[in-house]
Design a protein around this motif. Structure first.
Motif, PDB file in Angstrom:
ATOM      1  N   MET A  32       0.849  -1.175   0.000  1.00  0.00           N
ATOM      2  CA  MET A  32       0.000   0.000   0.000  1.00  0.00           C
ATOM      3  C   MET A  32       0.897   1.242   0.000  1.00  0.00           C
ATOM      4  SD  MET A  32      -3.185   0.880   2.583  1.00  0.00           S
ATOM      5  CE  MET A  32      -4.056  -0.620   2.208  1.00  0.00           C
ATOM      6  N   THR A  33       0.621   2.166  -0.901  1.00  0.00           N
ATOM      7  CA  THR A  33       1.437   3.375  -1.009  1.00  0.00           C
ATOM      8  C   THR A  33       1.059   4.383   0.067  1.00  0.00           C
ATOM      9  OG1 THR A  33      -0.077   4.531  -2.489  1.00  0.00           O
ATOM     10  CG2 THR A  33       1.534   3.065  -3.519  1.00  0.00           C
ATOM     11  N   ASP A  34       1.931   5.361   0.249  1.00  0.00           N
ATOM     12  CA  ASP A  34       1.649   6.419   1.226  1.00  0.00           C
ATOM     13  C   ASP A  34       0.385   7.187   0.864  1.00  0.00           C
ATOM     14  OD1 ASP A  34       3.855   5.729   2.698  1.00  0.00           O
ATOM     15  OD2 ASP A  34       5.127   7.356   1.963  1.00  0.00           O
ATOM     16  N   ASP A  35       0.145   7.377  -0.443  1.00  0.00           N
ATOM     17  CA  ASP A  35      -1.066   8.079  -0.879  1.00  0.00           C
ATOM     18  C   ASP A  35      -2.321   7.298  -0.510  1.00  0.00           C
ATOM     19  OD1 ASP A  35       0.366  10.189  -1.914  1.00  0.00           O
ATOM     20  OD2 ASP A  35       0.316   9.443  -3.979  1.00  0.00           O
ATOM     21  N   GLU A  36      -2.270   5.970  -0.682  1.00  0.00           N
ATOM     22  CA  GLU A  36      -3.423   5.132  -0.322  1.00  0.00           C
ATOM     23  C   GLU A  36      -3.668   5.166   1.182  1.00  0.00           C
ATOM     24  OE1 GLU A  36      -3.546   1.602  -3.632  1.00  0.00           O
ATOM     25  OE2 GLU A  36      -1.971   1.512  -2.120  1.00  0.00           O
ATOM     26  N   ILE A  37      -2.577   5.099   1.935  1.00  0.00           N
ATOM     27  CA  ILE A  37      -2.688   5.154   3.398  1.00  0.00           C
ATOM     28  C   ILE A  37      -3.350   6.461   3.810  1.00  0.00           C
ATOM     29  CG2 ILE A  37      -1.346   5.372   5.543  1.00  0.00           C
ATOM     30  CD1 ILE A  37       0.634   3.326   4.288  1.00  0.00           C
ATOM     31  N   SER A  38      -2.843   7.557   3.255  1.00  0.00           N
ATOM     32  CA  SER A  38      -3.398   8.873   3.568  1.00  0.00           C
ATOM     33  C   SER A  38      -4.867   8.968   3.154  1.00  0.00           C
ATOM     34  CB  SER A  38      -2.585   9.951   2.860  1.00  0.00           C
ATOM     35  OG  SER A  38      -3.110  11.215   3.117  1.00  0.00           O
ATOM     36  N   GLU A  39      -5.215   8.359   2.037  1.00  0.00           N
ATOM     37  CA  GLU A  39      -6.604   8.392   1.547  1.00  0.00           C
ATOM     38  C   GLU A  39      -7.568   7.742   2.534  1.00  0.00           C
ATOM     39  OE1 GLU A  39      -9.134   6.068  -1.859  1.00  0.00           O
ATOM     40  OE2 GLU A  39      -7.077   6.644  -2.344  1.00  0.00           O
TER      41      GLU A  39
END
Length: 89
Positions: free
Chosen positions: A1-8
């Motif tokens: 999971m990317t940082d963008d997905e985590i943040s989302e």
């Protein structure tokens, strides 16, 4: 999971807290990473919301519940009245 997905998913939980007035509605499978990230965002929003706002939301829910109960009782009484009228009581 990317940082963008985590943040989302964290942001999704944060927005859910505000949108649902503090009611916890997590759409993800319990125990999944998405569930935990959503919950993290939800908790962050809860911690950042002043207590008086949360109390106001709770009072609104209580008042709304009382209104719903009163409305159901009124409809029940109206139905009983209509039934008695039809039966000639």
């Amino acid at each position: 999971m990317t940082d963008d997905e985590i943040s989302e998913y964290i942001q999704e939980g944060y927005r859910s807290f505000r949108r649902n007035f503090g009611e916890y509605i997590n759409p993800h499978y319990r125990g999944s990473d998405r569930y935990n990230l959503f919950e993290r965002g939800w908790i962050q929003a809860q911690k950042q919301t002043p207590d008086y706002v949360i109390r106001e939301w709770a009072n609104t829910k209580i008042a709304s519940g009382r209104f719903d109960k009163a409305e159901k009782e009124r409809k029940k009484q109206l139905d009983i009245s209509k039934y008695k009228k039809r039966k000639g009581s």
